[in-house]
Structures are given as structure tokens and as C-alpha cells.
Design a protein around this motif. Structure first.
Motif, short mmCIF file in Angstrom:
data_model
loop_
_atom_site.label_atom_id
_atom_site.label_comp_id
_atom_site.label_asym_id
_atom_site.label_seq_id
_atom_site.Cartn_x
_atom_site.Cartn_y
_atom_site.Cartn_z
N ILE A 36 0.87 -1.17 0.00
CA ILE A 36 0.00 0.00 0.00
C ILE A 36 0.90 1.22 0.00
N THR A 37 0.70 2.07 -0.99
CA THR A 37 1.53 3.25 -1.17
C THR A 37 0.65 4.49 -1.03
N LYS A 38 1.14 5.47 -0.29
CA LYS A 38 0.40 6.71 -0.11
C LYS A 38 1.22 7.85 -0.71
N ARG A 39 0.58 8.65 -1.56
CA ARG A 39 1.25 9.78 -2.20
C ARG A 39 0.33 11.00 -2.20
N TYR A 40 0.92 12.16 -2.42
CA TYR A 40 0.23 13.45 -2.27
C TYR A 40 0.44 14.34 -3.49
N THR A 41 -0.47 15.32 -3.64
CA THR A 41 -0.32 16.36 -4.66
C THR A 41 -0.07 17.70 -3.98
N VAL A 42 0.41 18.66 -4.75
CA VAL A 42 0.61 20.00 -4.19
C VAL A 42 -0.73 20.68 -3.93
N ASP A 43 -1.81 20.16 -4.52
CA ASP A 43 -3.15 20.72 -4.33
C ASP A 43 -3.86 20.11 -3.12
N HIS A 44 -3.14 19.35 -2.30
CA HIS A 44 -3.64 18.79 -1.04
C HIS A 44 -4.62 17.64 -1.21
N GLU A 45 -4.53 16.93 -2.34
CA GLU A 45 -5.23 15.66 -2.47
C GLU A 45 -4.21 14.56 -2.20
N ALA A 46 -4.72 13.40 -1.82
CA ALA A 46 -3.84 12.26 -1.58
C ALA A 46 -4.51 11.01 -2.14
N VAL A 47 -3.68 10.02 -2.42
CA VAL A 47 -4.19 8.74 -2.89
C VAL A 47 -3.41 7.64 -2.18
#
Length: 160
Positions: free
Chosen positions: A37-48
């Protein structure tokens, strides 16, 4: 002590002197599968949060985003079955302070939406990752995860 003697007396002649053959023991373990399970983020404050076993990415706004927005009063969710490309607008969040669009961090098909948010938009404030997730996307390009920010890199974008 008597029970050992009784067993010896009742045994067949010569059986005590014969070596016992060890039966091979078979240990059965439940089928174990490894899931990454990998968690990553965007500069727009969304995550997946991507689960490689299912191919699903769970999309949510970050804790930093929900605290910046304040009390969330309305959530617009994407349409089930919708094909999305990385960066597409998939919804919106309105709070007492502001409104903000939500962009998908990955490409794929919307497999599930969190309908609980329609009646309880405040779940985004209470539990943005666990109960306040927005949608689940069947990812068409899992390699996109590598282009998103790690948690440390994401925190560096606003920790000035």
C-alpha cells in the motif's frame, strides 16, 4: 508411574525395543499474500492510497487541507463509472471559509464514491483519510504514483 508400567506390560513383545518411525509433520498455513500500500500526495492537497493487490486508489483530501478549509458544509463527488485522467476535476468541497475544487491525482475509472459524505460532509473534518475519503479509482496507470509527492515532500510544500 503405574500408567507407564501398564503401557509397557500391555505392549506387544518387542515393540518397546523397536524405534518409532517419525511421521513427517505437515504444517498448513493460511494463504498469505503480500500487499503493498503506497500513499502519495499532490501539491493541491489531495492524496491517494494505492493498494497493488486490488489496483484501487483511495482518494481523499489531506488533513492539512481540511484544517485550512474549516468546517465542511458541502461535498460534490464524482460520478460512478466516470473515466478520469490525472489532474481532472472530480468534485468540490465547500466550507464556511471557502470553496475548493478537487482534482484526481491518478488516472482510471471511478469504482466507488463515499455517499456518506453527501449526508455528513463534516466527515472530511473528523476523519479525512478513514471515513472522509472521496472515491476509489481503479487505476489505469499505476506508474503515476511514482510522480506524486511522498509525505515528506508534501509537507515541505507548506511548512515554510
Amino acid at each position: 508411574m503405574q500408567s507407564v508400567l501398564r503401557q509397557a506390560c500391555n505392549a506387544r513383545p518387542g515393540s518397546l525395543l523397536r524405534p518409532q518411525l517419525a511421521r513427517p509433520r505437515v504444517f498448513r498455513t493460511p494463504h498469505l499474500s503480500r500487499t503493498l500500500i503506497t500513499k502519495r500526495y499532490t501539491v493541491d492537497h489531495e492524496a491517494v492510497e494505492y493498494d497493488d493487490a486490488t489496483g484501487l486508489g483511495v482518494v481523499y483530501i489531506t488533513d492539512h487541507a481540511q484544517s485550512s478549509l474549516g468546517d465542511v458544509v458541502f461535498v460534490e463527488l464524482p460520478t460512478l463509472g466516470q473515466e478520469v485522467a490525472k489532474g481532472d476535476q472530480i468534485g468540490a468541497v465547500e466550507s464556511v471559509k471557502a470553496a475548493s475544487d478537487i482534482y484526481t491525482p491518478v488516472s482510471g475509472t471511478i469504482e466507488e464514491v463515499n455517499d456518506a459524505l453527501l449526508g455528513q460532509p463534516g466527515l472530511l473534518n473528523k476523519s479525512p483519510e478513514e471515513k472522509g475519503w472521496l472515491c476509489k479509482i481503479k487505476m489505469s496507470e499505476p506508474d503515476e504514483m511514482g510522480k506524486l509527492l511522498t509525505e515528506e515532500a508534501y509537507k515541505d510544500t507548506f511548512a515554510s
